[in-house]
Design a protein around this motif. Structure first.
Motif, PDB file in Angstrom:
ATOM      1  N   THR A 332       0.851  -1.189   0.000  1.00  0.00           N
ATOM      2  CA  THR A 332       0.000   0.000   0.000  1.00  0.00           C
ATOM      3  C   THR A 332       0.886   1.238   0.000  1.00  0.00           C
ATOM      4  OG1 THR A 332      -1.708  -1.158   1.253  1.00  0.00           O
ATOM      5  CG2 THR A 332      -1.803   1.244   1.245  1.00  0.00           C
ATOM      6  N   ASP A 334       2.120   5.174   0.539  1.00  0.00           N
ATOM      7  CA  ASP A 334       2.043   6.099   1.673  1.00  0.00           C
ATOM      8  C   ASP A 334       2.021   7.538   1.160  1.00  0.00           C
ATOM      9  OD1 ASP A 334       4.612   6.530   0.835  1.00  0.00           O
ATOM     10  OD2 ASP A 334       5.586   5.967   2.720  1.00  0.00           O
ATOM     11  N   LYS A 335       2.253   8.487   2.041  1.00  0.00           N
ATOM     12  CA  LYS A 335       2.204   9.902   1.666  1.00  0.00           C
ATOM     13  C   LYS A 335       3.189  10.231   0.553  1.00  0.00           C
ATOM     14  CE  LYS A 335       2.800  11.080   6.011  1.00  0.00           C
ATOM     15  NZ  LYS A 335       2.976  11.867   7.243  1.00  0.00           N
ATOM     16  N   MET A 338       1.986   8.961  -2.842  1.00  0.00           N
ATOM     17  CA  MET A 338       0.865   9.742  -3.367  1.00  0.00           C
ATOM     18  C   MET A 338       1.317  11.103  -3.889  1.00  0.00           C
ATOM     19  SD  MET A 338      -1.742   7.812  -3.196  1.00  0.00           S
ATOM     20  CE  MET A 338      -0.678   6.395  -3.455  1.00  0.00           C
ATOM     21  N   LEU A 357      -6.877   8.687  -7.176  1.00  0.00           N
ATOM     22  CA  LEU A 357      -5.820   8.669  -6.149  1.00  0.00           C
ATOM     23  C   LEU A 357      -6.321   9.317  -4.859  1.00  0.00           C
ATOM     24  CD1 LEU A 357      -2.676   9.588  -8.291  1.00  0.00           C
ATOM     25  CD2 LEU A 357      -3.103   7.409  -7.135  1.00  0.00           C
ATOM     26  N   HIS A 358      -7.108  10.380  -4.993  1.00  0.00           N
ATOM     27  CA  HIS A 358      -7.681  11.029  -3.817  1.00  0.00           C
ATOM     28  C   HIS A 358      -8.592  10.047  -3.058  1.00  0.00           C
ATOM     29  CE1 HIS A 358      -9.714  14.897  -2.060  1.00  0.00           C
ATOM     30  NE2 HIS A 358      -9.161  14.149  -1.143  1.00  0.00           N
ATOM     31  N   TYR A 360      -8.314   6.817  -3.169  1.00  0.00           N
ATOM     32  CA  TYR A 360      -7.397   5.810  -2.616  1.00  0.00           C
ATOM     33  C   TYR A 360      -6.826   6.284  -1.280  1.00  0.00           C
ATOM     34  CZ  TYR A 360      -3.275   2.694  -2.423  1.00  0.00           C
ATOM     35  OH  TYR A 360      -2.315   1.791  -2.036  1.00  0.00           O
ATOM     36  N   ILE A 361      -6.461   7.559  -1.221  1.00  0.00           N
ATOM     37  CA  ILE A 361      -5.911   8.144   0.010  1.00  0.00           C
ATOM     38  C   ILE A 361      -6.926   8.036   1.144  1.00  0.00           C
ATOM     39  CG2 ILE A 361      -5.226  10.341   1.085  1.00  0.00           C
ATOM     40  CD1 ILE A 361      -4.038  11.085  -1.731  1.00  0.00           C
ATOM     41  N   GLU A 364      -7.483   4.176   2.106  1.00  0.00           N
ATOM     42  CA  GLU A 364      -6.365   3.575   2.837  1.00  0.00           C
ATOM     43  C   GLU A 364      -6.013   4.359   4.100  1.00  0.00           C
ATOM     44  OE1 GLU A 364      -5.237   0.740   2.182  1.00  0.00           O
ATOM     45  OE2 GLU A 364      -6.138   0.415   0.215  1.00  0.00           O
ATOM     46  N   ILE A 366      -4.700   7.252   4.560  1.00  0.00           N
ATOM     47  CA  ILE A 366      -3.372   7.879   4.510  1.00  0.00           C
ATOM     48  C   ILE A 366      -3.492   9.306   5.042  1.00  0.00           C
ATOM     49  CG2 ILE A 366      -1.489   8.610   3.003  1.00  0.00           C
ATOM     50  CD1 ILE A 366      -2.293   6.326   1.111  1.00  0.00           C
ATOM     51  N   VAL A 368      -3.272  13.039   5.436  1.00  0.00           N
ATOM     52  CA  VAL A 368      -3.077  14.157   4.506  1.00  0.00           C
ATOM     53  C   VAL A 368      -2.373  15.279   5.267  1.00  0.00           C
ATOM     54  CG1 VAL A 368      -4.195  15.805   2.950  1.00  0.00           C
ATOM     55  CG2 VAL A 368      -5.133  13.501   3.208  1.00  0.00           C
ATOM     56  N   LEU A 372       1.176  16.466   1.235  1.00  0.00           N
ATOM     57  CA  LEU A 372       0.184  15.741   0.439  1.00  0.00           C
ATOM     58  C   LEU A 372      -1.016  16.636   0.126  1.00  0.00           C
ATOM     59  CD1 LEU A 372      -0.770  13.211  -0.940  1.00  0.00           C
ATOM     60  CD2 LEU A 372      -1.495  12.295   1.269  1.00  0.00           C
TER      61      LEU A 372
END
Length: 568
Positions: A332, A334-335, A338, A357-358, A360-361, A364, A366, A368, A372
């Protein structure tokens, strides 16, 4: 009745020469040694303060605590172990009648490990009251956390006074201390005075130059190390590769790569990732890929370096393909992943992929952070989705100058000049200091909004208020502001007064303004200047010809096109 017969056994007094006494003393010594050994074994196995206190109590009952060695072990555990107590160590120390320097060093080290540098210095002074003299292990614990140059120099003088300044261990920590204080001259002086430079010494000096962003000096030290036939270790090579990455020194990267293969360091994960990063920074992503393929266990850091390398090399599709491959491997992002992928989407204008991708963030979970969040704002803004860019911006808890700039530039590029200027004012009210890129966005916003006076005011404030010297991009923006508003004479005067030679963006923008406002004479002068700089650029002839045509000067337009044909 006669008293009963009482039999009294006479016990003779024992002298020091009596064999019975010698036997008893021997037994006591043996018992004491057994108890001491058991106590030391218990201390070795001890893991909590509760256990230590029990051992301490037992030592006090048996009198073993008054042995300096065992007492020092109690202090060392309390001061140095994660489960220990520095306060308890000080209490125990106060009960020792004749403490050793080893015991004192344990407390000093314990203080510095817990970032209590001031307390360590106070205890160091107490040592002298006790009549104790520091040894080679005392000063390194004082040097390592020292961040005050004046204080560090005083400690250096103390080490010299006690004849310890030539000790290699102390010299290495001295170099680290001077480096931490930003005094590389003193660190280098210590280094070159060393009689016996170990590989640690070389690594420390190289690392110091890398830390303070002097990569060329770090590489020079490594080259000297090679001439002295000192075999580098993994830490040294990692530091050298960091310097090469910053200096974009491909030749040294390749030498280090050879050194890695020759010394069998190919298994070293950190070294391999440093090699990959250095090759990527030197625009040799294919060589980084070769190393990546040979790494047996690829961690996320390896994937991130390669993906970022492809993005920096403008191979955005390859970066995205590697992310997909990474997903197939079960990893997966990470920051860091991305941020690189969002930058790829920004350059490709791939809004839908950026939105995926947003999602996905979010999916998961992740975090922000500022970096990011800025990448998201920048992607949405430059892909034309200002609504999403503004929403992400407003949801960010923390914003830095890059975050504000991303939105301001994005709004300006999308023609929302007034909105961009509103955010700029809000940014200033919030106490965030703009940078040179922010002002590019501000000046573009003024140009699109037709705000000439405000544009000039912002341009002047760069140097007057913020100490930012305008670059050619800022002059180009101001020329565009004046030219769009019809101030052709003012724009031409500004081009002549620029502290640097105008480039094709400045002259091209001015030429475009001349075309819009039909100023043929100024256009001819700009075109001539542009053709002198770029004689093979046919666009200038086309614009000049079009200006003549729009002014119904057909013969001039025809002549210009003939000149263009002759040049090409």
């Amino acid at each position: 009745m006669a008293a009963p017969l009482s039999l009294h056994r006479h016990t003779p007094a024992l002298s020091s020469d009596n064999p019975l006494l010698r036997t008893t003393n021997n037994n006591n010594n043996i018992n004491r040694k057994v108890q001491l050994r058991q106590c030391l074994v218990s201390l070795e196995k001890c893991s909590t303060m509760s256990e230590l206190e029990q051992i301490h109590a037992q030592m006090l009952r048996t009198g073993l605590f008054f042995d300096p060695y065992t007492a020092s072990k109690i202090v060392a555990f309390s001061a140095l172990q994660d489960s220990g107590s520095l306060y308890y160590a000080r209490l125990v120390f106060s009960q020792i009648s004749n403490p050793t320097i080893y015991t004192c060093n344990s407390i000093i080290r314990g203080c510095t490990n817990k970032n209590l540098h001031h307390e360590a210095l106070l205890f160091y002074k107490e040592m002298f009251v006790q009549g104790l003299v520091p040894d080679r292990f005392t000063f390194p614990s004082l040097f390592k956390p020292c961040a005050d140059l004046s204080e560090g120099k005083q400690l250096h003088c103390q080490a010299t006074k006690f004849g310890l300044a030539s000790d290699s261990y102390i010299q290495n920590t001295l170099m680290t201390m001077y480096s931490s204080c930003g005094c590389l001259i003193s660190a280098e002086r210590v280094f070159f005075k060393m009689n016996d430079k170990s590989v640690v010494s070389w690594a420390t000096m190289i690392g110091a130059f890398v830390q303070w962003d002097q990569p060329d000096e770090a590489i020079k030290i490594f080259e000297r190390m090679e001439r002295d036939n000192v075999k580098p270790n993994e830490v040294t090579l990692v530091n050298v590769l960091s310097a090469c990455a910053r200096a974009r020194n491909l030749g040294t990267v390749k030498r280090v790569h050879e050194c890695v293969d020759e010394n069998g360091f190919g298994y070293h994960v950190v070294l391999n990732t440093a090699l990959m990063d250095a090759y990527c920074k030197c625009s040799c992503v294919s060589l980084a890929r070769d190393i990546f393929e040979r790494v047996p266990e690829k961690n996320l850091y390896c994937w991130n370096i390669l993906i970022k390398g492809y993005v920096e090399d403008s191979d955005y599709e390859e970066a995205l393909l590697h992310f997909r491959e990474m997903q197939y491997k079960g990893l997966t992002g990470d920051k860091v992943t991305m941020v690189s992928l969002l930058l790829a989407c920004t350059h490709l204008g791939a809004l839908e992929l950026g939105m995926w991708l947003h999602s996905y963030i979010i999916k998961e979970n992740i975090e922000v952070d500022v970096a990011l969040g800025t990448a998201l704002v920048d992607m949405y803004a430059k892909c034309g989705s200002i609504v999403n860019a503004s929403r992400v911006f407003e949801e960010l808890p923390d914003k830095d100058v890059m975050t504000w700039t991303a939105l301001i530039v994005g709004l300006a590029m999308c023609g929302q000049g007034n909105k961009a200027l509103e955010y700029f004012n809000e940014m200033q009210i919030g106490g965030v200091k703009p940078d040179a890129i922010t002002f590019v966005g501000v000046l573009v916003a003024c140009s699109h909004a037709g705000l000439v006076d405000e544009g000039i005011s912002h341009f002047n404030s760069m140097s007057e208020k913020y100490g930012i010297q305008p670059s050619i991009e800022h002059y180009g923006c101001l020329v565009d502001i004046l030219g769009r508003a019809g101030g052709i004479a003012e724009a031409e005067w500004l081009i002549r007064k620029m502290p640097m030679a105008p480039d094709h963006f400045v002259l091209g923008g001015f030429l475009g303004a001349c075309r819009i406002h039909g100023n043929l004479e100024a256009a001819k002068r700009a075109a001539q200047q542009l053709l002198e700089l770029y004689p093979d650029n046919g666009g200038s002839y086309v614009i000049l010809s079009n200006i003549c045509s729009s002014s119904r000067k057909w013969e001039k337009a025809k002549r210009i096109r003939e000149l263009m044909a002759e040049r090409t």
